[in-house]
Design an enzyme around this catalytic site. Structure first.
Site, PDB file in Angstrom:
ATOM      1  N   GLY A  47       0.919  -1.444   0.282  1.00  0.00           N
ATOM      2  CA  GLY A  47       0.068  -0.405  -0.185  1.00  0.00           C
ATOM      3  C   GLY A  47       1.237   1.223   0.053  1.00  0.00           C
ATOM      4  N   CYS A  79       6.132  -5.506   0.289  1.00  0.00           N
ATOM      5  CA  CYS A  79       5.989  -4.083  -0.712  1.00  0.00           C
ATOM      6  C   CYS A  79       6.097  -3.112   0.401  1.00  0.00           C
ATOM      7  CB  CYS A  79       4.690  -3.666  -1.600  1.00  0.00           C
ATOM      8  SG  CYS A  79       5.374  -2.666  -3.078  1.00  0.00           S
ATOM      9  N   ARG A 105      13.149   3.583  -2.137  1.00  0.00           N
ATOM     10  CA  ARG A 105      11.372   4.001  -1.822  1.00  0.00           C
ATOM     11  C   ARG A 105      11.109   4.088  -3.478  1.00  0.00           C
ATOM     12  NH1 ARG A 105       7.826   7.847   0.741  1.00  0.00           N
ATOM     13  NH2 ARG A 105       6.455   6.281  -0.040  1.00  0.00           N
ATOM     14  N   HIS A 168       4.617  -8.842  -4.910  1.00  0.00           N
ATOM     15  CA  HIS A 168       3.413  -8.930  -4.094  1.00  0.00           C
ATOM     16  C   HIS A 168       2.839 -10.308  -4.303  1.00  0.00           C
ATOM     17  CE1 HIS A 168       1.938  -4.957  -2.767  1.00  0.00           C
ATOM     18  NE2 HIS A 168       2.908  -4.372  -3.880  1.00  0.00           N
ATOM     19  N   GLU A 170       0.967 -12.228  -3.295  1.00  0.00           N
ATOM     20  CA  GLU A 170      -0.537 -12.026  -2.795  1.00  0.00           C
ATOM     21  C   GLU A 170      -1.053 -12.261  -4.268  1.00  0.00           C
ATOM     22  OE1 GLU A 170       0.536  -9.519  -1.680  1.00  0.00           O
ATOM     23  OE2 GLU A 170      -0.039  -8.028  -1.551  1.00  0.00           O
TER      24      GLU A 170
HETATM   25  N1  GLN Z   1       5.271   3.289  -2.977  1.00  0.00           N
HETATM   26  C1  GLN Z   1       4.594   1.970  -1.206  1.00  0.00           C
HETATM   27  C2  GLN Z   1       5.288   2.387  -0.346  1.00  0.00           C
HETATM   28  O1  GLN Z   1       6.858   3.602  -0.791  1.00  0.00           O
HETATM   29  C3  GLN Z   1       4.910   0.579  -1.777  1.00  0.00           C
HETATM   30  C4  GLN Z   1       4.070   0.414  -3.043  1.00  0.00           C
HETATM   31  C5  GLN Z   1       3.088  -0.892  -2.142  1.00  0.00           C
HETATM   32  O2  GLN Z   1       3.423  -1.069  -1.685  1.00  0.00           O
HETATM   33  N2  GLN Z   1       2.644  -1.040  -3.254  1.00  0.00           N
HETATM   34  O3  GLN Z   1       4.777   2.597   0.731  1.00  0.00           O
END
Ligand code: GLN
Length: 188
Positions: A47, A79, A105, A168, A170
């Site tokens: 997320g 992620c 990130r 991911h 999932e």
């Molecule tokens: N770019 C998101 C972050 O920095 C991570 C992306 C993801 O979880 N799909 O939190």
């Protein structure tokens, strides 16, 4: 065995669906009261790590969960969840900061923000990997083991009972990474 899935934001429903497929009970962690339930493992979902970090603090869930992780409760971060666990975060804030990895990130830039590939994950096998505005692990230290690399970049690692993937699992039909995590929980 019961798994708590952090459900403040992001891809929690997909993780719960995989656990259901593996006949494993799970519940959503949405507020401090939910932490009173019994659980043997924790999933930190994908997320936005900054949003989740802010909500974790506002809801008073950051410190109790960090305590559980420090005490050795198995945790799986995908992620944004990887970013939440990292001791160093390039381009963002340190959140739990319990795992000896440096996360970068949005590391793939705009063009390659999202992509799919197949690669080898140690102790798991050849698996499909879905990346969405993903971080990667710039470096690991201490007892952290690299479990997968894609194009020379670290995308999965484990330190004790902490497991992270930049991708991911999932979002694919392949349940082997979750099975690997559940095995960690079983042996914890
Ligand atoms: N770019 C998101 C972050 O920095 C991570 C992306 C993801 O979880 N799909 O939190």
């Amino acid at each position: 065995m019961r798994i708590g899935v952090l459900a403040l934001q992001g891809a929690f429903a997909e993780h719960c669906a995989v656990l259901r497929k593996l006949d494993t009970e799970s519940f959503e962690i949405r507020q401090k009261r939910d932490l009173e339930q019994d659980f043997d493992g924790l999933i930190l979902v994908g997320g936005e790590s900054t949003v989740m970090g802010k909500l974790l603090r506002e809801l008073d869930c950051m410190d109790p969960l960090k305590q559980r992780i420090r005490e050795g409760m198995p945790v799986f971060g995908t992620c944004a969840g990887l970013i939440l666990l990292a001791k160093q975060v390039e381009g963002g804030l340190v959140q739990f900061g319990t795992m000896d990895i440096a996360a970068r990130r949005n590391a793939y830039g705009r063009q390659l923000g999202s992509f799919e590939t197949t690669a080898q994950m140690q102790e798991v096998g050849e698996i499909p990997m879905v990346f969405i505005r993903a971080p990667y692990i710039a470096s690991v230290s201490g007892n952290t083991r690299v479990l997968a690399e894609v194009d020379g970049k670290i995308v999965a690692a484990r330190e004790g009972n902490q497991l992270v993937t930049a991708f991911h699992p999932e979002l694919t039909d392949d349940t082997r990474v979750h099975e690997y995590f559940l095995d960690m929980v079983k042996h914890a």
